[in-house]
Scaffold this motif. Structure first.
Motif, PDB file in Angstrom:
ATOM      1  N   GLY A  14       0.782  -1.222   0.000  1.00  0.00           N
ATOM      2  CA  GLY A  14       0.000   0.000   0.000  1.00  0.00           C
ATOM      3  C   GLY A  14       0.811   1.267   0.000  1.00  0.00           C
ATOM      4  N   ARG A  15       0.589   2.032  -1.017  1.00  0.00           N
ATOM      5  CA  ARG A  15       1.238   3.334  -1.007  1.00  0.00           C
ATOM      6  C   ARG A  15       0.551   4.258  -0.023  1.00  0.00           C
ATOM      7  NH1 ARG A  15       0.706   2.549  -6.769  1.00  0.00           N
ATOM      8  NH2 ARG A  15       2.644   1.710  -7.517  1.00  0.00           N
ATOM      9  N   HIS A  16      -0.724   3.981   0.220  1.00  0.00           N
ATOM     10  CA  HIS A  16      -1.465   4.865   1.107  1.00  0.00           C
ATOM     11  C   HIS A  16      -1.659   4.249   2.479  1.00  0.00           C
ATOM     12  CE1 HIS A  16      -2.270   7.555  -2.172  1.00  0.00           C
ATOM     13  NE2 HIS A  16      -2.453   6.467  -2.901  1.00  0.00           N
ATOM     14  N   GLU A  85       2.031  12.443  -2.725  1.00  0.00           N
ATOM     15  CA  GLU A  85       3.197  11.644  -2.356  1.00  0.00           C
ATOM     16  C   GLU A  85       3.659  10.745  -3.490  1.00  0.00           C
ATOM     17  OE1 GLU A  85       2.004   7.708  -0.199  1.00  0.00           O
ATOM     18  OE2 GLU A  85       1.112   9.362   0.893  1.00  0.00           O
ATOM     19  N   HIS A  86       2.808  10.570  -4.495  1.00  0.00           N
ATOM     20  CA  HIS A  86       3.196   9.699  -5.595  1.00  0.00           C
ATOM     21  C   HIS A  86       4.313  10.293  -6.449  1.00  0.00           C
ATOM     22  CE1 HIS A  86      -0.361   7.535  -4.564  1.00  0.00           C
ATOM     23  NE2 HIS A  86      -0.154   6.663  -5.524  1.00  0.00           N
ATOM     24  N   THR A  87       4.355  11.623  -6.498  1.00  0.00           N
ATOM     25  CA  THR A  87       5.298  12.248  -7.408  1.00  0.00           C
ATOM     26  C   THR A  87       6.718  11.772  -7.135  1.00  0.00           C
ATOM     27  OG1 THR A  87       3.922  14.132  -6.954  1.00  0.00           O
ATOM     28  CG2 THR A  87       5.740  14.489  -8.475  1.00  0.00           C
ATOM     29  N   ARG A  89       7.673   9.099  -6.128  1.00  0.00           N
ATOM     30  CA  ARG A  89       7.910   7.704  -6.457  1.00  0.00           C
ATOM     31  C   ARG A  89       8.044   7.457  -7.949  1.00  0.00           C
ATOM     32  NH1 ARG A  89       4.295   6.291  -2.256  1.00  0.00           N
ATOM     33  NH2 ARG A  89       5.584   5.950  -0.449  1.00  0.00           N
ATOM     34  N   THR A  90       7.702   8.456  -8.731  1.00  0.00           N
ATOM     35  CA  THR A  90       7.798   8.246 -10.165  1.00  0.00           C
ATOM     36  C   THR A  90       9.244   7.993 -10.534  1.00  0.00           C
ATOM     37  OG1 THR A  90       5.946   9.694 -10.498  1.00  0.00           O
ATOM     38  CG2 THR A  90       7.312   9.242 -12.407  1.00  0.00           C
ATOM     39  N   SER A  91       9.481   6.888 -11.131  1.00  0.00           N
ATOM     40  CA  SER A  91      10.862   6.494 -11.368  1.00  0.00           C
ATOM     41  C   SER A  91      11.374   7.057 -12.685  1.00  0.00           C
ATOM     42  CB  SER A  91      10.941   4.974 -11.414  1.00  0.00           C
ATOM     43  OG  SER A  91      10.319   4.521 -12.587  1.00  0.00           O
ATOM     44  N   SER A 292       0.259  -6.914 -18.824  1.00  0.00           N
ATOM     45  CA  SER A 292       1.468  -7.524 -18.266  1.00  0.00           C
ATOM     46  C   SER A 292       2.704  -6.975 -18.984  1.00  0.00           C
ATOM     47  CB  SER A 292       1.443  -9.040 -18.399  1.00  0.00           C
ATOM     48  OG  SER A 292       2.573  -9.594 -17.740  1.00  0.00           O
ATOM     49  N   ALA A 293       3.850  -7.212 -18.380  1.00  0.00           N
ATOM     50  CA  ALA A 293       5.097  -6.838 -19.047  1.00  0.00           C
ATOM     51  C   ALA A 293       5.586  -7.976 -19.939  1.00  0.00           C
ATOM     52  CB  ALA A 293       6.163  -6.495 -18.009  1.00  0.00           C
ATOM     53  N   THR A 294       5.116  -9.159 -19.660  1.00  0.00           N
ATOM     54  CA  THR A 294       5.495 -10.325 -20.479  1.00  0.00           C
ATOM     55  C   THR A 294       4.211 -11.037 -20.831  1.00  0.00           C
ATOM     56  OG1 THR A 294       5.727 -11.591 -18.454  1.00  0.00           O
ATOM     57  CG2 THR A 294       7.743 -10.739 -19.415  1.00  0.00           C
ATOM     58  N   ARG A 421       6.512  -9.627  -9.039  1.00  0.00           N
ATOM     59  CA  ARG A 421       5.706  -8.898 -10.028  1.00  0.00           C
ATOM     60  C   ARG A 421       4.981  -7.718  -9.412  1.00  0.00           C
ATOM     61  NH1 ARG A 421       3.572 -12.079 -14.695  1.00  0.00           N
ATOM     62  NH2 ARG A 421       4.987 -13.827 -14.959  1.00  0.00           N
ATOM     63  N   GLY A 422       5.046  -6.647 -10.142  1.00  0.00           N
ATOM     64  CA  GLY A 422       4.165  -5.519  -9.821  1.00  0.00           C
ATOM     65  C   GLY A 422       4.574  -4.671  -8.638  1.00  0.00           C
ATOM     66  N   MET A 423       5.324  -5.221  -7.697  1.00  0.00           N
ATOM     67  CA  MET A 423       5.619  -4.445  -6.493  1.00  0.00           C
ATOM     68  C   MET A 423       6.467  -3.235  -6.855  1.00  0.00           C
ATOM     69  SD  MET A 423       3.822  -5.802  -4.335  1.00  0.00           S
ATOM     70  CE  MET A 423       4.270  -4.753  -2.961  1.00  0.00           C
ATOM     71  N   ASP A 424       6.024  -2.105  -6.358  1.00  0.00           N
ATOM     72  CA  ASP A 424       6.630  -0.836  -6.764  1.00  0.00           C
ATOM     73  C   ASP A 424       7.507  -0.298  -5.635  1.00  0.00           C
ATOM     74  OD1 ASP A 424       7.051   1.316  -8.484  1.00  0.00           O
ATOM     75  OD2 ASP A 424       5.435   2.466  -7.552  1.00  0.00           O
ATOM     76  N   TYR A 425       8.612  -0.964  -5.382  1.00  0.00           N
ATOM     77  CA  TYR A 425       9.558  -0.465  -4.386  1.00  0.00           C
ATOM     78  C   TYR A 425      10.470   0.543  -5.073  1.00  0.00           C
ATOM     79  CZ  TYR A 425       8.274  -4.552  -1.560  1.00  0.00           C
ATOM     80  OH  TYR A 425       7.590  -5.483  -0.831  1.00  0.00           O
TER      81      TYR A 425
HETATM   82  N1  LIG Z   1       1.812   9.160 -15.863  1.00  0.00           N
HETATM   83  C1  LIG Z   1       2.638   8.966 -14.853  1.00  0.00           C
HETATM   84  N2  LIG Z   1       3.494   9.938 -14.494  1.00  0.00           N
HETATM   85  C2  LIG Z   1       4.354   9.763 -13.469  1.00  0.00           C
HETATM   86  N3  LIG Z   1       4.423   8.637 -12.713  1.00  0.00           N
HETATM   87  C3  LIG Z   1       3.595   7.621 -13.018  1.00  0.00           C
HETATM   88  C4  LIG Z   1       2.666   7.736 -14.102  1.00  0.00           C
HETATM   89  N4  LIG Z   1       1.965   6.587 -14.173  1.00  0.00           N
HETATM   90  C5  LIG Z   1       2.433   5.788 -13.186  1.00  0.00           C
HETATM   91  N5  LIG Z   1       3.414   6.387 -12.486  1.00  0.00           N
HETATM   92  C6  LIG Z   1       4.164   5.819 -11.341  1.00  0.00           C
HETATM   93  O1  LIG Z   1       5.175   4.952 -11.857  1.00  0.00           O
HETATM   94  C7  LIG Z   1       5.396   3.868 -10.960  1.00  0.00           C
HETATM   95  C8  LIG Z   1       5.272   2.539 -11.718  1.00  0.00           C
HETATM   96  O2  LIG Z   1       3.933   2.310 -12.071  1.00  0.00           O
HETATM   97  P1  LIG Z   1       3.243   0.854 -12.028  1.00  0.00           P
HETATM   98  O3  LIG Z   1       3.550   0.193 -10.729  1.00  0.00           O
HETATM   99  O4  LIG Z   1       1.838   1.009 -12.426  1.00  0.00           O
HETATM  100  O5  LIG Z   1       4.089   0.148 -13.169  1.00  0.00           O
HETATM  101  P2  LIG Z   1       3.785  -1.211 -13.906  1.00  0.00           P
HETATM  102  O6  LIG Z   1       3.940  -0.958 -15.357  1.00  0.00           O
HETATM  103  O7  LIG Z   1       2.494  -1.785 -13.435  1.00  0.00           O
HETATM  104  O8  LIG Z   1       5.001  -2.092 -13.406  1.00  0.00           O
HETATM  105  P3  LIG Z   1       5.089  -3.707 -13.262  1.00  0.00           P
HETATM  106  O9  LIG Z   1       5.204  -4.271 -14.641  1.00  0.00           O
HETATM  107  O10 LIG Z   1       6.328  -3.879 -12.473  1.00  0.00           O
HETATM  108  O11 LIG Z   1       3.864  -4.145 -12.563  1.00  0.00           O
HETATM  109  C9  LIG Z   1       4.360   4.001  -9.855  1.00  0.00           C
HETATM  110  O12 LIG Z   1       4.950   4.577  -8.724  1.00  0.00           O
HETATM  111  C10 LIG Z   1       3.323   4.907 -10.474  1.00  0.00           C
HETATM  112  O13 LIG Z   1       2.572   5.589  -9.506  1.00  0.00           O
END
Ligand SMILES: Nc1ncnc2c1ncn2[C@@H]1O[C@H](COP(=O)(O)OP(=O)(O)OP(=O)(O)O)[C@@H](O)[C@H]1O
Length: 618
Positions: A14-16, A85-87, A89-91, A292-294, A421-425
């Protein structure tokens, strides 16, 4: 057998940091009905194959969901926007995939735009978001492939929310259902959804359900169902068939599969088939999204099970229009070692990758027991802050670990595939994979936990010599060979390892042995192993890695379940597992039992959240 992935009830991911955390045991599910619905034409799916944008399949004769002007009514008392707070985290990976398209320019609800702006702090869409949104809003089923960390979650949530707020959602029904393979991911999706729905409340709402928690609480919650429900497959099956909740989904408009390829593979297939059979009333009208990514290798099969196929379905593959996918640009190194040198190699590698200031290292093992054993070992050796993340750990523990890893630095997390998968650390500096991953896709997803966070991520794969054939599956990736330690280099670690292994409880070692045997026993074909080979390998692991005098005993029942009855080299327990190490004790139990297909009848909800097939727990 497939086993469970108990875990953070959303909070872990949870991010929140939603306040949740209930426990309990799922109950057996229904049988294994087949999917209803008529035949569909899938020939046009997957063959187009081209990358970049939605494949030019003809538009559907009519949108599956009526699309009109937004029918919005402002909330009576607009909620205050939480901080953006999401900003933070944007990678860099995500940023690298931003497009010219701004969220403000989209034809979507002003309430969603406000949430994107004020809660998430995002301005531009990523490629996958920009490319899927118009196609989804037109009513197509969408099969989307986009690299890890490029914003797929918002890619499916935003248009779903948009479609929900374009038509009344006043009945006590679930209108959108997102299925996630793991509990952590379910929580993460739900959190992202909450953020996007901030200004849509109370008209729209979101909740999630997953195994390992009190199912009665879910039943109570579903008496006032959320408009969008996130669920793990096992718990959903349980609720549908044992609590008669199928009618809740009678007017389902959107069905989403996140990590779709994983959900459609054998381990989850029985549960997914059951879920689809329960959702037949909306089959013709609902939209289905697979992200999915794959994904693409198995695309026809995926499409056949889940989507309406034919003209209704579009394939969006953004990988071709983005720069290289994570696994194609992140530097990766492969080290092949003799089995006896593996732990020394791991220690040496950890010393190397933790030189980086603010390091955050994620180390994957193939089973929960192995992750646990190595976490204990590293803790005994000292020098690192070790976090342990796998299904054998309690919910509160996993939640704490996830938060600590998300927010801290100078950490080493040892994890099973629950984190793959999916975890956004954010800011994971290195991903280490110890042992051959279950398959190529899993390698890619695990690697995708790094290079999400502005730092030069790196991937390391440590294979035992007998696993080296796996590298052939990765030969198109930029993996360079990293030379193994010299004999002297290995010897340097021997005293410390001997001391450390002596301090581990016998039961830990016994379980690790069983898990190791179970994992490789479920990959006999890939390794071209006989059953005798796998036992020999596991016994080498026991004596050369775990430094035991002899292989631990296994219960006869476990041996039977693994299909290893009568195989030479196994020590079969008649009474107790004790005795393989002087002063040792404890029974080998748990992980590693059973072979064959997961799922099927009596669908224990927790079990169904596992990857199935292999005889291990994540
Ligand atoms: N348009 C955007 N601008 C900036 N940051 C974003 C945007 N969309 C998503 N993010 C942020 O980018 C990060 C990665 O997003 P997300 O977890 O949805 O990726 P994913 O493609 O589902 O990855 P995975 O394949 O690993 O599941 C998250 O922190 C998300 O909040």
């Amino acid at each position: 057998m497939a086993d469970d992935l108990p875990g953070a009830r959303g909070r872990g991911g949870g991010r929140h940091r939603a306040k949740r955390g209930r426990f309990g045991k799922g109950r057996g599910g229904g049988g294994e009905p087949s999917e209803g619905g008529g035949a569909v034409d899938f020939l046009s799916i997957g063959k187009g194959g081209g990358k970049g944008g939605a494949h030019a399949l003809p538009p559907p004769p009519m949108p599956a969901v009526p699309i009109g002007e937004p029918q919005l009514s402002a909330p009576r008392a607009p909620p205050r926007a939480p901080p953006a707070e999401h900003t933070a985290r944007t990678s860099s990976t995500t940023r690298a995939h931003l497009t010219e398209t701004t969220f403000e320019a989209l034809s979507i609800s002003p309430l969603t735009k406000r949430a994107v702006r004020e809660v998430l702090g995002y301005e531009h869409c990523t490629q996958v978001q920009a490319q899927t949104l118009p196609v989804i809003l037109k009513g197509h089923d969408v099969i989307a492939k986009a690299k890890t960390g490029t914003g797929k979650t918002i890619g499916f949530l935003l248009p779903t929310i948009e479609l929900l707020c374009r038509a009344p959602t006043g009945k006590k029904l679930v209108y959108a259902l997102a299925i996630s393979p793991t509990r952590e991911l379910a929580g993460q999706i739900k959190d992202e959804c909450e953020a996007l729905m901030t200004f849509h409340k109370p008209q729209l709402s979101c909740a999630y359900i997953c195994g390992g928690t009190n199912i009665k609480a879910d039943v109570r919650m579903l008496q006032s169902p959320p408009s969008l429900l996130v669920a793990t497959p096992g718990r959903l099956v349980d609720l549908l068939f044992n609590y008669d909740l199928v009618p809740l989904f009678n007017e389902l408009r959107m069905l989403i599969f996140d990590e779709a390829d994983q959900l459609l593979e054998m381990g989850f297939r029985p549960s997914i088939t059951q879920i689809l059979s329960a959702l037949t009333s909306s089959r013709a009208t609902r939209q289905t999204l697979l992200f999915s990514a794959t994904l693409m290798s198995d695309i026809v099969q995926v499409a056949q099970i889940a989507t309406r196929g034919g003209e209704a379905t579009r394939v969006v593959d953004t990988v071709g229009t983005e720069d290289k996918a994570t696994h194609e640009h992140v530097p990766q190194r492969l080290t092949v070692t003799p089995v006896h040198a593996q732990t020394a190699e791991l220690l040496a590698l950890l010393e190397e990758v933790t030189q980086e200031p603010g390091y955050k290292v994620l180390v994957f093992f193939n089973t929960a027991r192995l992750a646990g054993m190595f976490a204990e070992l590293l803790t005994v050796i000292g020098g690192y802050t070790v976090l342990e993340m796998h299904s054998r750990k309690s919910q509160p523990h996993r939640t704490r670990m996830a938060e600590q890893f998300r927010e801290g630095t100078n950490l080493v997390m040892l994890s099973s595939d629950v984190s793959a998968r999916g975890m956004d650390y954010p800011d994971v500096t290195s991903v280490l994979q110890v042992g051959m991953p279950a398959d190529r896709a899993q390698y890619i997803h695990r690697l995708g936990r790094t290079a999400r966070a502005g730092k030069a991520g790196g991937g390391y794969l440590l294979l035992a010599d007998f696993e080296s054939g796996f590298s052939a599956q990765l030969k198109d990736l930029p993996i360079i060979s990293r030379p193994p330690l010299s004999a002297e280099g290995v010897a340097k670690y021997t005293p410390v390892l001997q001391q450390a292994f002596k301090r581990l409880p016998a039961v830990t070692l016994s379980c690790a042995y069983q898990a190791y045997l179970g994992f490789y026993n479920s990959h006999l074909k890939r390794l071209k192993f006989t059953r005798e080979d796998v036992v020999r390998r596991a016994n080498t692991f026991a004596t050369e890695v775990l430094l035991l005098d002899s292989p631990p005993a296994l219960q006869a029942q476990t041996v039977g379940k693994m299909g290893l009855k009568g195989v030479e080299g196994l020590v079969v327990e008649r009474g107790s597992a004790e005795g393989h190490r002087k002063g040792g004790g404890g029974k080998g139990h748990g992980e590693g039992g059973g072979k064959g297909k997961g799922g099927g009848k009596g669908n224990n909800s927790a079990r169904s959240e596992g990857r199935g097939m292999s005889s291990r727990r994540a």
